[in-house]
Scaffold this motif. Structure first.
Motif, PDB file in Angstrom:
ATOM      1  N   UNK A   1      37.237  40.406  36.686  1.00 47.91           N
ATOM      2  CA  UNK A   1      35.870  41.089  36.751  1.00 47.91           C
ATOM      3  C   UNK A   1      35.990  42.403  37.223  1.00 47.91           C
ATOM      4  N   UNK A   2      34.781  43.197  37.312  1.00 47.67           N
ATOM      5  CA  UNK A   2      34.725  44.446  37.739  1.00 47.67           C
ATOM      6  C   UNK A   2      35.011  44.658  38.887  1.00 47.67           C
ATOM      7  N   UNK A   3      35.740  45.896  39.420  1.00 49.56           N
ATOM      8  CA  UNK A   3      36.037  46.284  40.627  1.00 49.56           C
ATOM      9  C   UNK A   3      34.750  46.375  41.607  1.00 49.56           C
ATOM     10  N   UNK A   4      33.713  47.147  41.151  1.00 48.57           N
ATOM     11  CA  UNK A   4      32.635  47.394  41.882  1.00 48.57           C
ATOM     12  C   UNK A   4      31.847  46.102  42.160  1.00 48.57           C
ATOM     13  N   UNK A   5      31.768  45.197  41.142  1.00 44.88           N
ATOM     14  CA  UNK A   5      31.085  43.773  41.414  1.00 44.88           C
ATOM     15  C   UNK A   5      31.922  43.037  42.286  1.00 44.88           C
ATOM     16  N   UNK A   6      33.119  42.986  42.293  1.00 48.21           N
ATOM     17  CA  UNK A   6      33.871  42.425  43.251  1.00 48.21           C
ATOM     18  C   UNK A   6      33.521  42.997  44.657  1.00 48.21           C
TER      19      UNK A   6
ATOM     20  N   UNK B   1      30.580  35.932  43.095  1.00 46.72           N
ATOM     21  CA  UNK B   1      30.055  36.682  41.843  1.00 46.72           C
ATOM     22  C   UNK B   1      29.485  35.407  41.047  1.00 46.72           C
TER      23      UNK B   1
ATOM     24  N   UNK C   1      36.980  49.314  33.406  1.00 54.09           N
ATOM     25  CA  UNK C   1      36.542  49.076  35.128  1.00 54.09           C
ATOM     26  C   UNK C   1      36.673  50.474  35.755  1.00 54.09           C
TER      27      UNK C   1
ATOM     28  N   UNK D   1      29.302  40.262  35.369  1.00 56.30           N
ATOM     29  CA  UNK D   1      30.573  40.132  35.956  1.00 56.30           C
ATOM     30  C   UNK D   1      31.235  38.807  35.699  1.00 56.30           C
TER      31      UNK D   1
ATOM     32  N   UNK E   1      32.550  38.662  32.129  1.00 58.69           N
ATOM     33  CA  UNK E   1      33.582  39.179  31.811  1.00 58.69           C
ATOM     34  C   UNK E   1      34.826  38.326  32.280  1.00 58.69           C
TER      35      UNK E   1
END
Lengths: 291, 253
Positions: free
Chosen positions: A121-126, B22, B197, B232, B235
């Motif tokens: 999952x995305x760096x920023x979302x994490x 998330x 990313x 998120x 993905x």
């Protein structure tokens, strides 16, 4: 002069490597090497110029002095945070890599997938998820307050702790994977032999496991430290102005203040600092062949 | 050794905790725009993932950039890896250094130096400048992965093909390329995930265009729509599914 039939394939063969490397070489030269040279030039432009009026090349080495004088705290902080995060990553990543490589048996692949799972999952979302976890009103802060580990008005978010923890979190897999690669090649019988010879677990670790995994330690620390020292996402999302790193300064100098000469000087200083640190470190660790 | 197992378990939990958050937040109806706390369970975010203006467009743009950058970086990187492992030529050392250096350079420096070049050349920033930038930093990673695969290959297989009168091209097509394929695929996957990313390099070179990470960054200042967590989670689910399918297909063979 005529070319004989036999000489033609030989000449073609000699050309092959250059044809293979040419496209990639050109791309890296034009979009990596030239920009870095351009960045070096920009760092010496007249600081009194502007983006709209253009800059004059005045060989202003003074840009470096002004940049350092203004931003040495952020510079030091970046090195400190990244160094701390790298040390913590090593302390956390080593046992994990060791267990996966030597003790996991048929669970090995599953555990490796779990290590890289955060990347799915995305760096920023994490990183924003950490903002939720560390929030003042979140369960973690509440729990720590109830346990009296955190003062009633104490915060987790917007502290140096949050920034370093974010760096550790985001770059930990870069530490675990190379450590795993070198611990996986370690012959388990050597550890048994050390135990048979009455070495304590600590002595076995110091004299057998650690020396044999040194290439992994060096690769892991470099792969963690280099991106961490230039990172500004963690500092921006989990910290405050008081935890700004050099990346935050470079970013705002380029994109907000539009002070290109100073921003370029800071970028160049960062790059130089990393190259010097990495070279010294790799020499000291005795793993020159890695570079 | 018991101790190291406990530490390993805790570290894994630490790595996976934010992923769980998330997923959880993707089902959250936040009490207000700036709140990160779990308030109320809802399926509304999943029913309307494209609700926030610009979110789905940014995901699509990131995917397009990722695919283009992956194709270009994989071709350039694979050719470089073949050249560097299969041939001895003058300038091999410096070329190895040129391939290694972008990986040892922090993203702020990569991004800002390209911006300095584009500005000096008056190149308009946007989709293509980001593609160019992504190819630049992905190539090195592809080279490293493909090189590792080529280094582990048995040269006798290609010699055998040549002994059996296969032409060099035929040998390459039927022996070398299939053997190198896992490395090339791994390199391509790595390139795509790096590109998709990436925030820092894109942020310097995108101008007014927005990629998905840039959308998340922008909304972090204004209040994050819960749909960001839906993207998120989706993905994550797609990646897990891909891993599961490849693992089972390998087992089935």
């Amino acid at each position: 002069m005529t070319v004989t039939a036999a000489a033609r394939p030989a000449r073609a063969a000699r050309r092959t490597p250059y044809l293979l490397i040419l496209p990639g070489l050109l791309w890296l030269a034009v979009f990596f090497a030239v920009p870095v040279v351009q960045l070096g030039a920009t760092s010496l432009y007249d600081p009194n110029g502007s983006l709209t009026d253009g800059y004059a090349m005045t060989w202003s080495f003074g840009n470096y002095a002004t940049a350092l004088a203004a931003y040495w705290p952020q510079f030091l902080r970046s090195l400190l945070y990244a160094g701390l995060a790298t040390a913590i990553c090593l302390a956390l990543g080593y046992p994990l890599a060791f267990v996966i490589a030597q003790r996991a048996g048929r669970w090995r692949n599953l555990l490796l997938i779990l290590v890289v799972a955060p990347f799915f999952t995305s760096f920023l979302v994490r990183t924003l998820a950490w903002k939720a976890i560390l929030a003042d009103t979140g369960w973690l802060a509440g729990l720590l307050r109830d346990l009296h580990l955190l003062a009633p008005d104490g915060r987790l978010l917007a502290t140096p702790f949050a920034v370093v923890m974010g760096l550790v979190y985001n770059f930990l897999p870069f530490m675990v994977l190379p450590l795993y690669a070198s611990l996986q090649r370690l012959d388990g019988r050597l550890l048994e032999a050390a135990a048979d010879l009455y070495a304590s677990p600590l002595r076995t670790f110091r004299h057998v496991t650690l020396p044999l995994s040194m290439p992994g330690v060096v690769a892991g620390t470099l792969l963690t430290f280099i991106p961490a020292v230039g990172d500004y996402i963690n500092a921006a999302l989990l910290g405050t102005v008081r935890t700004s790193m050099i990346g935050n300064v470079i970013d705002s100098a380029f994109l907000v203040r539009l002070d290109y000469p100073q921003a370029a000087a800071l970028s160049f200083l960062l790059m130089a600092a990393i190259l010097v640190l990495v070279t010294v470190y790799v020499r000291r660790a005795g793993t020159d062949e890695l570079l | 050794m018991r101790g190291s197992r406990v530490v390993a378990g805790l570290v894994l939990a630490y790595l996976l905790l934010p992923v769980a958050v998330v997923v959880g937040l993707s089902f959250n109806a936040p009490s207000n725009r700036l709140s990160y706390d779990f308030d109320r369970f809802t399926l509304a975010n999943w029913a309307d993932p494209c609700g926030p203006a610009g979110l789905c467009a940014s995901v699509l743009r990131s995917a397009q950039i990722g695919l283009l950058a992956t194709v270009l970086a994989t071709v350039l990187g694979t050719l470089l890896a073949f050249g560097l492992t299969r041939h001895r030529f003058r300038g091999r050392g410096p070329l190895n250094a040129l391939v290694f250096l972008p990986m040892a350079t922090p993203e702020v420096v990569l991004g800002s130096s390209l911006l300095a070049l584009f500005t000096a050349g008056a190149v308009p920033l946007g989709f293509w400048t980001v593609v160019i930038a992504h190819v630049m930093f992905c190539v090195s990673f592809v080279v490293v992965v493909v090189k590792a695969r080529l280094a582990g290959m048995d040269p006798r297989l290609e010699e055998a093909a040549a002994d059996l009168y296969a032409s060099p091209w035929h040998t390459f097509r039927t022996v070398t390329l299939p053997l190198a394929m896992p490395g090339i695929v791994a390199g391509a996957l790595l390139a795509f995930s790096l590109s998709f990313d990436d925030f820092i390099v894109s942020n310097f070179n995108a101008g007014t265009m927005t990629t998905f990470p840039m959308f998340v960054w922008g909304s972090a200042q204004r209040g994050i729509p819960p749909q960001v967590n839906v993207v998120g989670t989706a993905m994550f689910a797609v990646a897990v599914l891909a891993v599961v399918i490849t693992t089972f297909r390998r087992r089935a063979r």
